[in-house]
Design a protein around this motif. Structure first.
Motif, short mmCIF file in Angstrom:
data_model
loop_
_atom_site.label_atom_id
_atom_site.label_comp_id
_atom_site.label_asym_id
_atom_site.label_seq_id
_atom_site.Cartn_x
_atom_site.Cartn_y
_atom_site.Cartn_z
N LYS A 285 -10.11 15.43 -10.28
CA LYS A 285 -9.32 16.11 -11.29
C LYS A 285 -10.21 16.80 -12.32
O LYS A 285 -9.92 17.88 -12.80
CB LYS A 285 -8.38 15.11 -11.99
CG LYS A 285 -7.16 14.71 -11.17
CD LYS A 285 -6.22 15.89 -10.98
CE LYS A 285 -4.95 15.48 -10.25
NZ LYS A 285 -4.06 16.64 -10.01
N LYS A 286 -11.31 16.12 -12.64
CA LYS A 286 -12.29 16.66 -13.56
C LYS A 286 -13.69 16.34 -13.03
O LYS A 286 -13.85 15.65 -12.03
CB LYS A 286 -12.10 16.06 -14.97
CG LYS A 286 -10.83 16.52 -15.67
CD LYS A 286 -10.78 16.03 -17.11
CE LYS A 286 -9.54 16.56 -17.82
NZ LYS A 286 -9.48 16.10 -19.23
N ASN A 318 -8.84 19.34 -8.34
CA ASN A 318 -8.45 20.46 -9.20
C ASN A 318 -9.53 21.54 -9.14
O ASN A 318 -10.53 21.50 -9.86
CB ASN A 318 -8.28 19.95 -10.64
CG ASN A 318 -7.71 21.02 -11.55
OD1 ASN A 318 -7.66 22.20 -11.20
ND2 ASN A 318 -7.28 20.61 -12.73
N TYR A 319 -9.33 22.54 -8.29
CA TYR A 319 -10.32 23.61 -8.14
C TYR A 319 -10.26 24.61 -9.30
O TYR A 319 -11.24 25.29 -9.57
CB TYR A 319 -10.11 24.33 -6.81
CG TYR A 319 -10.67 23.55 -5.64
CD1 TYR A 319 -11.94 23.82 -5.16
CD2 TYR A 319 -9.93 22.55 -5.03
CE1 TYR A 319 -12.47 23.10 -4.10
CE2 TYR A 319 -10.44 21.83 -3.97
CZ TYR A 319 -11.72 22.11 -3.50
OH TYR A 319 -12.23 21.40 -2.46
N GLU A 320 -9.14 24.70 -9.97
CA GLU A 320 -9.06 25.56 -11.14
C GLU A 320 -10.02 25.07 -12.22
O GLU A 320 -10.69 25.87 -12.89
CB GLU A 320 -7.62 25.60 -11.67
CG GLU A 320 -7.43 26.54 -12.85
CD GLU A 320 -6.00 26.55 -13.36
OE1 GLU A 320 -5.71 27.33 -14.28
OE2 GLU A 320 -5.18 25.77 -12.82
N LEU A 352 -7.50 28.94 -2.53
CA LEU A 352 -8.27 30.11 -2.15
C LEU A 352 -8.60 31.05 -3.33
O LEU A 352 -9.73 31.56 -3.40
CB LEU A 352 -7.54 30.88 -1.05
CG LEU A 352 -8.33 31.99 -0.36
CD1 LEU A 352 -9.63 31.44 0.22
CD2 LEU A 352 -7.49 32.65 0.73
N PRO A 353 -7.68 31.31 -4.26
CA PRO A 353 -8.05 32.19 -5.39
C PRO A 353 -9.25 31.69 -6.18
O PRO A 353 -10.09 32.49 -6.62
CB PRO A 353 -6.78 32.21 -6.24
CG PRO A 353 -5.67 31.89 -5.29
CD PRO A 353 -6.26 30.92 -4.31
N TYR A 354 -9.35 30.38 -6.34
CA TYR A 354 -10.47 29.81 -7.10
C TYR A 354 -11.76 29.89 -6.29
O TYR A 354 -12.84 30.14 -6.85
CB TYR A 354 -10.16 28.37 -7.49
CG TYR A 354 -8.78 28.22 -8.10
CD1 TYR A 354 -8.45 28.88 -9.28
CD2 TYR A 354 -7.81 27.42 -7.50
CE1 TYR A 354 -7.19 28.75 -9.85
CE2 TYR A 354 -6.55 27.29 -8.05
CZ TYR A 354 -6.24 27.96 -9.22
OH TYR A 354 -4.99 27.84 -9.77
N LEU A 355 -11.67 29.68 -4.99
CA LEU A 355 -12.85 29.79 -4.14
C LEU A 355 -13.36 31.23 -4.11
O LEU A 355 -14.58 31.47 -4.14
CB LEU A 355 -12.53 29.30 -2.71
CG LEU A 355 -12.12 27.83 -2.58
CD1 LEU A 355 -11.85 27.48 -1.12
CD2 LEU A 355 -13.20 26.91 -3.14
#
Length: 440
Positions: A285-286, A318-320, A352-355
């Protein structure tokens, strides 16, 4: 009396005596045979008891355990035994192994000559990190008579930490040369482009690239001089380890998280040996652990200590947060090696947007694990309707894994799709390929 143990031969002799006494009811001569055997048995038993118990410290032993055990590797444990008896003895050795091994039939058999030492060893293959507690060493001593045994409880209990795999570091160091490794051999790699890190100006020799001729230096020395370049070094290589719930999947006793930890340690060591800077970032998460990229000698030790305690909390990653945190933590363009696992295309598309955003600023290499169990089910022959259904479902998931890899590559994200057991070799191949292409 607590140290006295009766052996199988003791009961066999008593059984023979009983049979002789029963037979004597029909054949009287067997009565005298039974009495003779019984008397001889008692005399030998008294003799063996005296031989075994007249010395208090007839056997001494020492267990030699490494300071650290390597997770997922074969580790040697050595036992040093000393026979202080004035006669040869037969030993059965039972070591109280850590509960993590769940070994309930451990037994070593050996013989030692009088007043002689003997070294014996056995191997352990830990499958999880943590503290492993060894108990006492139980040594059962008997003579050639073998009616009874005396138990010695030797060697002090000891606790040993099992760390991420470090035994194979040297092997991968030797193989990480200008050639790339494959699971079934060695292949040559073609160097693409040319490094921009200037080293020196030197005399032109046959074979040097004419594009690198330094005309000003050539005019001064009145002979051809060329610029010499070296491979660019001191580049940042970060190991991003996803601690999410999907990384707890087990394969051959090790979880995907443990495979990732072992491979990350290997590549960190290789990158530092090649003068790059290795860093570590674990998250769920972090951020859990963040070690800034460095190539100092102590960096590997810091990475090992950090990886020792890593585990998953079975939550969604949490990739964001990773993307936003990377803008503060990693300023320089770096190679980010992301150890993660996507089982479905929908799971990938959520992240995918974060990657893609990470791949715009850095070179992102994503590790995707092949589900070997599904591959086996997909390829085996079917003999019933139920097996057809199972194979169809397995084929769907195998195909979806391939779509995940294609989706990542379509967006310019480099990918290693590998079996868990082949991760270290395939990852090292990819790292060497990226270094040869000089795209960091």
């Amino acid at each position: 009396m607590k140290a006295l143990y009766i052996n199988t031969r003791f009961y066999l002799v008593l059984l023979i005596v009983c049979i002789c006494f029963v037979t004597a009811m029909f054949i009287p001569v067997f009565f005298y045979i039974a009495c003779g055997i019984l008397v001889l048995f008692i005399l030998l038993l008294i003799l063996e008891l005296f031989l075994l118990f007249h010395l208090k410290n007839g056997i001494s032993a020492q267990r030699i355990v490494p300071e650290r055990l390597s997770n997922g590797d074969v580790n040697n444990i050595q036992l040093l035994l000393q026979n202080n008896y004035p006669f040869d003895v037969i030993l059965e050795v039972i070591d109280e192994l850590p509960f993590q091994f769940q070994e309930r039939h451990f037994l070593l058999n050996t013989a030692i000559q009088k007043h002689q030492p003997k070294d014996i060893s056995y191997q352990l293959l830990p499958k999880e990190r943590g503290v492993y507690a060894f108990g006492l060493l139980n040594v059962y001593v008997t003579t050639a008579i073998n009616f009874v045994s005396k138990r010695y409880r030797l060697a002090q209990p000891v606790e040993v930490g099992v760390y991420p795999s470090f035994l194979n570091l040297r092997k991968y160091e030797l193989l990480a040369t200008r050639t790339a490794m494959l699971p079934n051999g060695i292949k040559r790699t073609r160097k693409i482009g040319q490094s921009s890190e200037f080293e020196q100006i030197k005399d032109y020799v046959l074979g040097d690239d004419l594009r690198h001729v330094n005309w000003k230096a050539s005019a001064k020395k009145q002979q051809l001089m060329v610029n010499h370049y070296q491979e660019e070094k001191a580049q940042n290589v970060y190991m991003l380890i996803d601690k999410g719930r999907t990384m707890k999947m087990p394969f051959d006793g090790l979880s995907l998280l443990d495979y990732s930890i072992n491979a990350a340690l290997m590549l960190a060591n290789i990158s530092i040996k090649r003068q790059d800077k290795a860093g570590l970032w674990t998250f769920e998460k972090k951020t859990d652990v963040f070690l800034k990229a460095d190539n100092k000698p102590l960096q590997i030790r810091r990475i090992v200590d950090a990886l020792y305690h890593i585990n998953t909390d079975y939550r969604e990653s949490n990739y964001e947060y990773v993307l936003s945190d990377s803008l503060k933590k990693i300023q320089k363009r770096s190679l980010l090696i992301l150890f993660t696992n996507f089982e479905t295309l929908d799971a990938l598309k959520r992240q995918l947007p974060y990657l893609r955003a990470l791949a715009k600023k850095h070179v992102l290499l994503t590790i995707i694990f092949e589900n070997t169990l599904l591959d086996t089910m997909h390829s085996r022959k079917v003999n019933s309707t139920k097996e057809i259904y199972i194979r169809t479902v397995a084929s769907k998931f195998v195909h979806e894994k391939q779509l995940i890899v294609q989706e990542l590559q379509m967006h310019g994200i480099k990918t290693v799709y590998t079996k868990p057991s082949d991760l270290s070799v395939n990852l090292l191949n990819k790292y060497l390929e990226i270094k040869q292409q000089e795209i960091i």
